[in-house]
Each structure stands twice: as C-alpha cells, then as structure tokens.
Design a protein around this motif. Structure first.
Motif, PDB file in Angstrom:
ATOM      1  N   CYS A 254      -0.198   5.209  -0.495  1.00 33.24           N
ATOM      2  CA  CYS A 254      -1.083   5.396   0.658  1.00 33.24           C
ATOM      3  C   CYS A 254      -0.291   5.961   1.829  1.00 33.24           C
ATOM      4  O   CYS A 254       0.867   5.599   2.058  1.00 33.24           O
TER       5      CYS A 254
ATOM      6  N   ALA B 106       0.829  -1.205   0.000  1.00 33.70           N
ATOM      7  CA  ALA B 106       0.000   0.000   0.000  1.00 33.70           C
ATOM      8  C   ALA B 106       0.864   1.256   0.000  1.00 33.70           C
ATOM      9  O   ALA B 106       0.521   2.259  -0.643  1.00 33.70           O
TER      10      ALA B 106
ATOM     11  N   ASP C  60       1.955   2.063  -3.409  1.00 37.11           N
ATOM     12  CA  ASP C  60       0.876   2.667  -4.200  1.00 37.11           C
ATOM     13  C   ASP C  60       0.572   4.096  -3.788  1.00 37.11           C
ATOM     14  O   ASP C  60      -0.299   4.738  -4.391  1.00 37.11           O
TER      15      ASP C  60
END
Length: 303
Positions: free
Chosen positions: A204, A199, A202
């Motif tokens: 986040c 995450a 990506d």
C-alpha cells in the motif's frame, strides 16, 4: 461446610475454626447504599443547570412580546406565547439567504479542515523531514496570536485576491486551522505503527494507508475537528463584519444585527433569530457528543 452436630460438644468446639464458637452468630456483610447514579451528578447537575440558564432564558424570551422583554424588573415567565418575533424573522426576505450563506461557509470550512488537517497532521506525526519540528512550533505559535492583530493583514490579502465582500473572503482564511492539524497529529501519534507497517509490506502507498487504515480509526478526532470548526465558523461575527458590505452576502450572525436599530430594537425578533441560529449548533454537538468526549480523553499531549 462439614456438619459437626453429631459430635460431642467439646469435640465439635475443638474442630471448629479458631475464633468462633457454636453460640457466636454469623456476621452478615453490611449493605452499602447504592445510588442509581454517580455521586458526581449531585455536583454536576446544578452546574449544568446553571450553564443552561442563558439558553433557557433565550427560549423564553423568544416567545415574549417586546413590552415584556423591556419591562423592569424583567419577567421571568411569559404571560403567553407570542410568536411575533418568529413571524418577523421568517418573514424577512433575506433570512433564508443569510442562513444559506452561513451553511455554505461552515460546510466548506468543515470539509477543508478535515481534508487538509488530516494530511498535515499525518505528515507531522509520521513523516520526518528537515525543519519539521521548527515548522510545527511555528504553526502552534500562531494559535497564541489574537485575531485582532491579524484581521487587518488578512483583509489586505483578501483585497489583493479580489475576494472582499464575497463568501470567498470568509472561506479562504478558514480552509485549515492550526488547531485541526495539531489535534489530528496528536491522535495519529496514539495509533500503533504496526497497522501501517503491515499495510506497507502488502504494497500500500502512504496515501492509501492514510485513507483506508488511519482515517477510519480516527473518527473520534475527526468528529471533534468537525464540530469545533462548525461552531467557530457558524458563530463568527467579527470577521464577516469586516469583510462583507452587501446585505445579500451577510451570514446569519451578521444579518441578525440588522434587527437592532438606533432608536428601537426588536428584541423578540433578535431572540427568535438567535434560537434558530443556536439550533444547528446544538444538534451538531449532540450528534457528535460521544465521539467528541472520546477524542478529548484519548488524545493526549504525546510529543
């Protein structure tokens, strides 16, 4: 298996597997006796019944009259269903107020422990900062301090804040507990880091990873914290007895003590009130029983 019946007797015996003859009967596997339940239930069922005896006695006593409850030797079974205790409790004008006070305090304590415990547990599990280990040890050391040693300092703090004789005096000390932080930290340590790292790649943020990835995977631990916090707050009597004076601010546990007088105690009302008090706790535990057990078994002592 090859049919050897058409061959002569000696030839067939030589071709059969060693150790078996044509006259030897085939051994059948023995059938084991299988119980429809685990053998451990033979031990656990009597123990469960033993622990349920006080709850059963509470329910039976709530439908007895005061004369039956005070009789010696005590009656093991009510002669009839007497609902005077329930009528007295439900007819008390302050009982709904006491129930609402307990519900407010318990609900706020559960929500705050879930939120603050999640933040604190994740910080101790995944973030490394100066003095984190020492701070964790000091926090856990507070769990070994009995409440009797901290109730006077806590009362003085509440008086300085002007919260005595209010529900705030019950809510503020219960906003977060070391047990909630520790239990959630242990559960977060058991989760694989690869999910969070993917995450982060990506884009986040840490908070988004926590609330969108970690928290959904931590439902068993969150349910355990919610149930235990609700049980502790709902059943608390000693701290409300110290912090509250006005009857309108009483919790349910403290309000039930008013049914006990100096010369006469309405035991049927006390028993009926306790049955009504136990029902929310029992329903909360039954609703989260599976996740509670799964959390206890999956949360180890990983350091």
């Amino acid at each position: 298996m090859t049919d050897l019946s058409h061959l002569p007797g000696r030839t067939a015996d030589r071709l059969r597997p060693a150790g078996r003859t044509s006259e030897e009967p085939v051994a059948r596997p023995r059938r084991r006796l299988r119980l429809p339940f685990s053998p451990w239930h033979l031990l656990l069922a009597p123990l469960a019944l033993l622990f349920a005896v006080p709850l059963i006695w509470l329910g039976l006593s709530s439908v007895m009259s005061d004369a039956e409850i005070n009789r010696f030797p005590p009656a093991l079974w009510p002669s009839g269903i007497d609902l005077d205790g329930y009528r007295y409790v439900l007819g008390n004008a302050m009982f709904p107020r006491w129930f609402a006070n307990s519900l407010i305090v318990s609900a706020v304590a559960v929500v705050s422990n879930l939120l603050l415990g999640t933040l604190g547990g994740y910080a101790f599990a995944r973030m490394r900062f100066g003095g984190s280990r020492v701070l964790l040890v000091l926090m856990l050391a507070t769990m070994a301090i009995p409440f009797q040693l901290t109730m006077i300092p806590t009362f003085l703090v509440m008086r300085k804040l002007g919260l005595t004789d209010t529900l705030g005096a019950l809510i503020v000390p219960s906003l977060v507990t070391p047990f909630a932080v520790f239990l959630l930290r242990q559960f977060f340590l058991s989760l694989p880091r690869e999910l969070e790292e993917a995450a982060w790649i990506d884009g986040c943020s840490r908070l988004r990873v926590l609330f969108q990835i970690v928290v959904p995977l931590s439902r068993p631990a969150l349910s355990t914290v919610a149930v235990l916090t609700f049980l502790t707050t709902w059943n608390d009597l000693s701290w409300p007895l110290i912090a509250l004076n006005h009857e309108a601010n009483y919790t349910l546990q403290l309000g039930l003590t008013t049914f006990r007088g100096q010369h006469h105690t309405q035991w049927s009302a006390v028993m009926a009130g306790n049955v009504i008090t136990v029902l929310p706790v029992l329903l909360a535990f039954l609703a989260a029983q599976k996740t509670f057990v799964r959390s206890i078994t999956s949360t180890g002592l990983k350091g």
